[in-house]
Design a protein around this motif. Structure first.
Motif, PDB file in Angstrom:
ATOM      1  N   LEU A  67     -13.385  10.314  -7.531  1.00 11.29           N
ATOM      2  CA  LEU A  67     -14.094  10.797  -6.349  1.00 11.29           C
ATOM      3  C   LEU A  67     -13.246  10.898  -5.092  1.00 11.29           C
ATOM      4  CD1 LEU A  67     -17.279   8.566  -6.813  1.00 11.29           C
ATOM      5  CD2 LEU A  67     -16.927  10.932  -7.588  1.00 11.29           C
ATOM      6  N   SER A  68     -12.112  10.231  -5.063  1.00 12.89           N
ATOM      7  CA  SER A  68     -11.378  10.097  -3.807  1.00 12.89           C
ATOM      8  C   SER A  68      -9.912  10.476  -3.930  1.00 12.89           C
ATOM      9  CB  SER A  68     -11.445   8.637  -3.327  1.00 12.89           C
ATOM     10  OG  SER A  68     -12.768   8.229  -3.134  1.00 12.89           O
ATOM     11  N   THR A  69      -9.334  10.825  -2.792  1.00 16.83           N
ATOM     12  CA  THR A  69      -7.901  10.986  -2.632  1.00 16.83           C
ATOM     13  C   THR A  69      -7.390   9.690  -2.018  1.00 16.83           C
ATOM     14  OG1 THR A  69      -8.016  13.371  -2.348  1.00 16.83           O
ATOM     15  CG2 THR A  69      -6.114  12.269  -1.363  1.00 16.83           C
ATOM     16  N   GLU A  70      -6.202   9.243  -2.442  1.00 16.81           N
ATOM     17  CA  GLU A  70      -5.639   8.009  -1.904  1.00 16.81           C
ATOM     18  C   GLU A  70      -4.329   8.326  -1.198  1.00 16.81           C
ATOM     19  OE1 GLU A  70      -5.609   3.384  -3.165  1.00 16.81           O
ATOM     20  OE2 GLU A  70      -5.277   4.818  -4.761  1.00 16.81           O
ATOM     21  N   ILE A  71      -4.166   7.726  -0.043  1.00 12.41           N
ATOM     22  CA  ILE A  71      -2.986   7.938   0.779  1.00 12.41           C
ATOM     23  C   ILE A  71      -2.310   6.579   0.966  1.00 12.41           C
ATOM     24  CG2 ILE A  71      -2.137   8.699   3.030  1.00 12.41           C
ATOM     25  CD1 ILE A  71      -4.884  10.310   3.154  1.00 12.41           C
ATOM     26  N   PHE A  72      -1.003   6.532   0.724  1.00 13.85           N
ATOM     27  CA  PHE A  72      -0.237   5.300   0.891  1.00 13.85           C
ATOM     28  C   PHE A  72       0.810   5.526   1.972  1.00 13.85           C
ATOM     29  CE2 PHE A  72      -1.582   5.391  -3.530  1.00 13.85           C
ATOM     30  CZ  PHE A  72      -2.094   4.114  -3.727  1.00 13.85           C
ATOM     31  N   TYR A  73       0.918   4.596   2.899  1.00 15.25           N
ATOM     32  CA  TYR A  73       1.985   4.619   3.897  1.00 15.25           C
ATOM     33  C   TYR A  73       2.784   3.334   3.713  1.00 15.25           C
ATOM     34  CZ  TYR A  73       4.618   4.833   8.195  1.00 15.25           C
ATOM     35  OH  TYR A  73       5.650   4.882   9.104  1.00 15.25           O
ATOM     36  N   VAL A  74       4.073   3.467   3.433  1.00  9.08           N
ATOM     37  CA  VAL A  74       4.930   2.311   3.191  1.00  9.08           C
ATOM     38  C   VAL A  74       5.373   1.744   4.536  1.00  9.08           C
ATOM     39  CG1 VAL A  74       6.991   1.456   2.033  1.00  9.08           C
ATOM     40  CG2 VAL A  74       5.683   3.337   1.015  1.00  9.08           C
ATOM     41  N   LEU A  75       4.938   0.528   4.809  1.00 11.47           N
ATOM     42  CA  LEU A  75       5.249  -0.130   6.077  1.00 11.47           C
ATOM     43  C   LEU A  75       6.602  -0.819   6.057  1.00 11.47           C
ATOM     44  CD1 LEU A  75       1.735  -1.732   6.565  1.00 11.47           C
ATOM     45  CD2 LEU A  75       2.666   0.203   7.866  1.00 11.47           C
ATOM     46  N   ASP A  76       6.956  -1.407   4.899  1.00  7.06           N
ATOM     47  CA  ASP A  76       8.205  -2.162   4.799  1.00  7.06           C
ATOM     48  C   ASP A  76       8.635  -2.234   3.339  1.00  7.06           C
ATOM     49  OD1 ASP A  76      10.344  -3.662   5.813  1.00  7.06           O
ATOM     50  OD2 ASP A  76       9.291  -5.561   5.532  1.00  7.06           O
ATOM     51  N   VAL A 124      -2.070  10.950  -3.129  1.00  3.44           N
ATOM     52  CA  VAL A 124      -2.449  11.038  -4.539  1.00  3.44           C
ATOM     53  C   VAL A 124      -3.815  11.716  -4.618  1.00  3.44           C
ATOM     54  CG1 VAL A 124      -2.882   9.754  -6.662  1.00  3.44           C
ATOM     55  CG2 VAL A 124      -1.180   8.913  -5.030  1.00  3.44           C
ATOM     56  N   ARG A 125      -3.833  12.896  -5.187  1.00  7.38           N
ATOM     57  CA  ARG A 125      -5.089  13.653  -5.274  1.00  7.38           C
ATOM     58  C   ARG A 125      -6.020  13.036  -6.323  1.00  7.38           C
ATOM     59  NH1 ARG A 125      -1.519  16.287  -8.509  1.00  7.38           N
ATOM     60  NH2 ARG A 125      -2.284  16.973 -10.535  1.00  7.38           N
ATOM     61  N   GLN A 126      -7.276  13.435  -6.258  1.00  5.03           N
ATOM     62  CA  GLN A 126      -8.271  12.979  -7.228  1.00  5.03           C
ATOM     63  C   GLN A 126      -7.784  13.216  -8.648  1.00  5.03           C
ATOM     64  OE1 GLN A 126     -11.638  15.421  -6.290  1.00  5.03           O
ATOM     65  NE2 GLN A 126     -12.396  14.053  -4.717  1.00  5.03           N
ATOM     66  N   ARG A 127      -8.087  12.273  -9.506  1.00  3.13           N
ATOM     67  CA  ARG A 127      -7.841  12.326 -10.945  1.00  3.13           C
ATOM     68  C   ARG A 127      -6.374  12.271 -11.358  1.00  3.13           C
ATOM     69  NH1 ARG A 127     -12.401  12.603 -13.635  1.00  3.13           N
ATOM     70  NH2 ARG A 127     -14.238  13.423 -12.619  1.00  3.13           N
ATOM     71  N   LEU A 128      -5.441  12.095 -10.428  1.00  2.57           N
ATOM     72  CA  LEU A 128      -4.030  11.959 -10.791  1.00  2.57           C
ATOM     73  C   LEU A 128      -3.749  10.490 -11.125  1.00  2.57           C
ATOM     74  CD1 LEU A 128      -1.195  13.253 -11.065  1.00  2.57           C
ATOM     75  CD2 LEU A 128      -0.786  12.496  -8.705  1.00  2.57           C
ATOM     76  N   PRO A 129      -3.368  10.189 -12.368  1.00  2.73           N
ATOM     77  CA  PRO A 129      -3.028   8.806 -12.701  1.00  2.73           C
ATOM     78  C   PRO A 129      -1.851   8.332 -11.849  1.00  2.73           C
ATOM     79  CG  PRO A 129      -3.352  10.095 -14.689  1.00  2.73           C
ATOM     80  CD  PRO A 129      -3.305  11.068 -13.542  1.00  2.73           C
ATOM     81  N   HIS A 130      -1.997   7.132 -11.316  1.00  2.00           N
ATOM     82  CA  HIS A 130      -0.958   6.581 -10.461  1.00  2.00           C
ATOM     83  C   HIS A 130      -0.950   5.057 -10.544  1.00  2.00           C
ATOM     84  CE1 HIS A 130      -4.599   6.688  -7.988  1.00  2.00           C
ATOM     85  NE2 HIS A 130      -4.077   5.699  -7.266  1.00  2.00           N
TER      86      HIS A 130
END
Length: 134
Positions: free
Chosen positions: A31-40, A62-68
């Motif tokens: 259902l969702s898109t996930e966004i990661f921001y690397v802080l350190d 990472v778009r919906q349904r993309l294994p990660h």
């Protein structure tokens, strides 16, 4: 920040991952898109069938349904901000995940909650072999 606090628009979590440790097993979100921001630090991301290494300041979408999956690179502690949109209330998921990581609960218990938290687990063999080869 929970999805409830944002009226479901997003959910956000700050995470720390120990040296060489996995932050998440391979999974996807229906259902969702996930966004990661690397802080350190430096993280390795499984994106479909490939691994990308990213350092502090990088943004991974990472778009919906993309294994990660993701984990800290060997020898580095990594911190990241993970944003899921639209938000899914996952406070209970992270609480249970911490219990799994500390050996207080079996990982299989999370599988029963895949639809509730929109975290659908996939085979971890490919991720494990790619990480071991690095």
């Amino acid at each position: 920040m929970t999805a409830g606090q944002t009226a479901g628009v997003l959910g956000a979590n700050r995470l720390a991952v120990g040296p060489g440790r996995d932050g998440a097993e391979p999974h996807y979100h229906a259902l969702s898109t996930e966004i990661f921001y690397v802080l350190d630090g430096t993280l390795e991301f499984l994106l479909g069938d490939r691994i990308e290494t990213v350092a502090a300041g990088a943004l991974v979408v990472v778009r919906q349904r993309l294994p990660h999956a993701f984990g800290a690179a060997a020898g580095t502690v990594a911190e990241l901000l993970a944003v899921l949109t639209p938000g899914v209330e996952r406070f209970g998921y992270f609480r249970r995940l911490a219990r799994v990581q500390h050996g207080l609960e079996p990982f299989g218990g999370l599988r029963a909650e895949q639809d509730r938290y929109d975290v659908h687990f996939v085979d971890a063999g490919h991720w494990s072999s790619l990480r071991a080869a690095r």
